[in-house]
Structures are given as C-alpha cells and as structure tokens.
Design a protein around this motif. Structure first.
Motif, PDB file in Angstrom:
ATOM      1  N   ARG A 296       0.903  -1.301   0.199  1.00 44.61           N
ATOM      2  CA  ARG A 296       0.113   0.011   0.070  1.00 44.61           C
ATOM      3  C   ARG A 296       0.890   1.306  -0.060  1.00 44.61           C
ATOM      4  N   PHE A 297       0.946   2.118  -0.940  1.00 47.73           N
ATOM      5  CA  PHE A 297       1.656   3.057  -1.493  1.00 47.73           C
ATOM      6  C   PHE A 297       0.831   4.503  -1.657  1.00 47.73           C
ATOM      7  N   VAL A 298       0.699   5.283  -0.581  1.00 44.07           N
ATOM      8  CA  VAL A 298      -0.137   6.363  -0.880  1.00 44.07           C
ATOM      9  C   VAL A 298       0.340   7.387  -2.041  1.00 44.07           C
ATOM     10  N   ILE A 299      -0.526   7.569  -2.900  1.00 38.13           N
ATOM     11  CA  ILE A 299       0.026   8.520  -3.960  1.00 38.13           C
ATOM     12  C   ILE A 299      -0.409   9.883  -3.758  1.00 38.13           C
ATOM     13  N   ASN A 300      -1.753  10.107  -3.342  1.00 37.34           N
ATOM     14  CA  ASN A 300      -2.595  11.300  -2.840  1.00 37.34           C
ATOM     15  C   ASN A 300      -3.734  11.038  -2.014  1.00 37.34           C
ATOM     16  N   ASP A 301      -4.525  11.895  -1.787  1.00 46.99           N
ATOM     17  CA  ASP A 301      -5.865  11.727  -0.791  1.00 46.99           C
ATOM     18  C   ASP A 301      -6.655  10.776  -1.427  1.00 46.99           C
ATOM     19  N   ARG A 302      -6.628  10.535  -2.920  1.00 51.82           N
ATOM     20  CA  ARG A 302      -7.673   9.769  -3.524  1.00 51.82           C
ATOM     21  C   ARG A 302      -6.961   8.523  -4.238  1.00 51.82           C
ATOM     22  N   VAL A 303      -5.761   8.299  -4.144  1.00 49.45           N
ATOM     23  CA  VAL A 303      -5.100   7.192  -5.009  1.00 49.45           C
ATOM     24  C   VAL A 303      -4.130   6.411  -4.011  1.00 49.45           C
ATOM     25  N   THR A 304      -4.219   5.270  -3.703  1.00 45.55           N
ATOM     26  CA  THR A 304      -3.511   4.382  -3.188  1.00 45.55           C
ATOM     27  C   THR A 304      -3.068   3.254  -4.059  1.00 45.55           C
ATOM     28  N   TYR A 305      -1.781   3.032  -4.429  1.00 42.80           N
ATOM     29  CA  TYR A 305      -1.234   1.839  -5.128  1.00 42.80           C
ATOM     30  C   TYR A 305      -1.006   0.689  -4.120  1.00 42.80           C
TER      31      TYR A 305
END
Length: 391
Positions: A296-305
C-alpha cells in the motif's frame, strides 16, 4: 391281423410327423427385439449457442490449481488488478470470493456471501483512506441466483462476471452487462456464449485493452481442483463461423478441443505471444518487488497503489523496487539494533564497550536509512502525481 399291424404302423408315422412338426415350430419362434431407448434431446439453447460460436484466436493455455488461477492473469496497471478476497482485506474465511480493483485504486467490485449463504456481487468506493459501505449490484438478478468473479473494463461501464442460474447452460457461465448511470444499476446481463461457455464451469473473464490480450478460466476437461486459463485475442467485432465450416468443425471450436485450429496463418498469434510475454515480465517484476502480499503506497488523498505494476511515471516501478529494498534493509538494521541492545544489557563490562560501539554505528546507519527512504518516497510520489496530472 394284417389290418391291425397296418393301423399300428400308420399311428406310429403320424406321431413321428407330429413330433417333427412341433420341433420345427419351436425352431422358428422369434425372440422379442429389444429397442434401445432414444438419447435425450440436447438443450436447444446449447444447439443454438453452438451455431453462433464466435471466431476467437486462442494464444496459449495453462492448467493450474483453481486456488491460484489469478497468478496466471497478467494485467497492465490501466486494466486494474485482481485479488482473492482474503488477500485484498488480509483476512481468512472467504476462499471462493474475488475482488477487482480499478486503475486508480479507489473503486472495487467484489463477491461475498449473502445472509442466505449464496455468493453475490458488491461494489465499494474509497473515501480518503477508508472504504465506504459495500453496495450490492442491482439489475443483474434476472435468471441469476449466484454471481462471482467480477472484472470491470477500463471504461468503468462494461462488467464481466460468472454466474449460476436459469440463464446458464452449465454450472457457472460468463456474462456481461453494462452500467446504467442514470438509474444507478446495471442492465440485464447477457450470456457470453461459446466458446467461452460450456456445460462445465466457466469462471473469470478479463481483458487487457492496452496489450490486446484476454483471459478466461474454465474447468472443462480438468480434474477436480484444477482449471485451464486460456489467453486469446479479444475480437473487435462479433464474428461467427461461415457456412463453409461443417457442424463438427464448429463443435470442435466451440469446445476448444485444439487451440491450434484457431491460429490461421499464425501471424496474429505470434504478435500476441510477444505482447503476452511483456505482460508476464511486468508481473514478475511486480512480484519481485512486493512479494506475495499486496503493498500500500499512498500517492495522494484519492489514490493508493497496491502493486508496483500500477506506477505510471517512467522508471517509478524501478524506484519503488529500490524503496522496498531499502525498507527491507531498514527492518534488518532495526532487528540487529534490538538484538545488540539485548546483548548489551546482559554483557560483561569488557564486552559492553565493543557492543556499545556497534549499537552507535547501527543507530547512525538506521537514521540515515530513514532519511534516504523519506527522500525516495517523496520523489516517487511527486513524480507520480505530476505524471497523473499531465496525462
């Protein structure tokens, strides 16, 4: 006296003729003919479906455990990801349920058990870093009593899934439907037909539009616990076989007896094999970076890879692999520090000086590792967000 003897002779002859006649009559007695019961008529839906079999070029196939079939399906990040339910939520108790996660990582479609014990399809949206309440899919229940194995196309409208019910010809059949955005429900599902469906169980159906590669899973002609994962070239239009094909040729292709029968001159298959190999390479790189568990890698408030293969910016997947390697080294440093501190508390005075120096060196390395990881994490996140904003 002569008359009496003559009478005896005539009587004996008559008795002899009567016995012979009875023997002859017995010899010509006919035994009743046993008529075989007629074979049951084939379900007319199957006959009609076979006549409308699609022309599909099958690239390859692999037999695998049913529990592991997802590992054989490689997808580009743009096509989303597939998980077992237990893998996705990191729990146990849902062995036959599956999850599709969209490209952005903020919407999923999944199967789960209902209160009645059947399996049904649900969807959920990610709000910030939390998933919202599951919503059962509506509009798909006509002729269907159980639905599983969801896959949503990149358009966010076309949904494929497998289902049991009066609309299927075997156990599970593959269906497709489209979202009716005005009413917030789906249109009545349609059976995908042959060669994708059969009188056996036909499960997951997925298409990678970027690579122009399709997958579907079936247990036809497989031992218990095994399935065959077929790869194919998704057709641009629905084409059936012309009248030049015999009924037996069409039946063979409907049942996928030999995938080589679908290759034609082989040019399309050869090009597709190259694309398929590229997809498998992506999967291997992602597996090496993440291991068996989803990250789980958070890209921004709406996107998590949740996979290294989701990164879009050039070389970000390679940088992320480096990030995971640093994370592993940092954990090893932390474990060594804990062990050294434990030894220090029990060591003699002479040994404490050596162990103390080792602790100080490892602490400096640990602090440096944290700073470097934060820099790399920031670089990856900023690069990815810039790419997503400009795409």
């Amino acid at each position: 006296m002569r008359i009496s003897k003559l009478f005896v002779i005539i009587a004996a002859l008559l008795l002899s003729f009567s016995a012979q006649a009875q023997k002859k009559r017995k010899a010509v007695v006919k035994r009743p003919v046993v008529v075989a019961a007629p074979e049951p008529a084939e379900d007319p839906r199957i006959s009609e479906m076979r006549e409308l079999t699609q022309q599909i070029v099958f690239i390859d196939s692999v037999v695998i455990s049913k529990d592991d079939f997802i590992s054989a399906i490689r997808l580009n990040p743009e096509s989303g990801q597939l998980f077992s339910y237990d893998e996705f939520i990191e729990s146990e108790g849902h062995p036959n349920c599956y999850v599709y996660l969209n490209e952005m990582g903020n919407k999923c479609y999944f199967s789960n058990e209902t209160e009645e014990g059947n399996i049904w399809l649900y969807t959920a949206d990610k709000l910030g870093r939390e998933w919202g309440a599951p919503v059962p899919l509506s509009g798909i229940s006509e002729g269907i009593r159980e639905a599983n194995f969801p896959f949503m196309m990149a358009d966010g409208i076309t949904l494929y899934f497998a289902a049991r019910g009066s609309e299927s010809i075997g156990g599970y059949d593959i269906f497709f439907t489209r979202s009716d955005s005005e009413n917030g429900r789906f249109f009545k599902p349609e059976n995908l037909g042959m060669p994708f469906n059969s009188e056996a169980n036909d499960y997951m159906f997925a298409i990678d539009e970027m690579a122009n590669i399709g997958y579907f899973v079936t247990d036809r002609r497989q031992p218990d616990g095994k399935v065959c994962v077929y790869t194919f070239i998704p057709p641009k239009t629905h084409r059936t076989y012309p009248e030049t094909y015999t009924k037996e040729q069409i039946r063979s292709r409907a049942e996928i007896r030999r995938i080589s029968d679908t290759w034609g001159n082989g040019k399309d298959r050869k090009a597709a094999l190259t694309r398929l190999q590229n997809l498998r390479s992506i999967g291997k790189r992602a597996s090496a970076a993440t291991g068996s568990k989803a990250i789980r890698f958070v890209i921004n408030d709406r996107v998590t890879y949740t996979s290294a293969s989701q990164f879009r910016a050039p070389d970000n997947d390679i940088l992320f692999a480096e990030y995971l390697s640093m994370q592993k080294q940092q954990k090893e440093l932390k474990d060594n520090l804990d062990k050294s501190r434990n030894f220090y508390s029990k060591a003699k005075a002479d040994d404490r000086q050596i162990i103390g120096k080792e602790i100080l060196d490892n602490e400096k390395r640990y602090e440096t590792s944290i700073r470097e990881m934060k820099k790399l994490e920031k670089r990856i996140r900023n690069t990815e967000n810039e790419f997503l904003m400009n795409k």
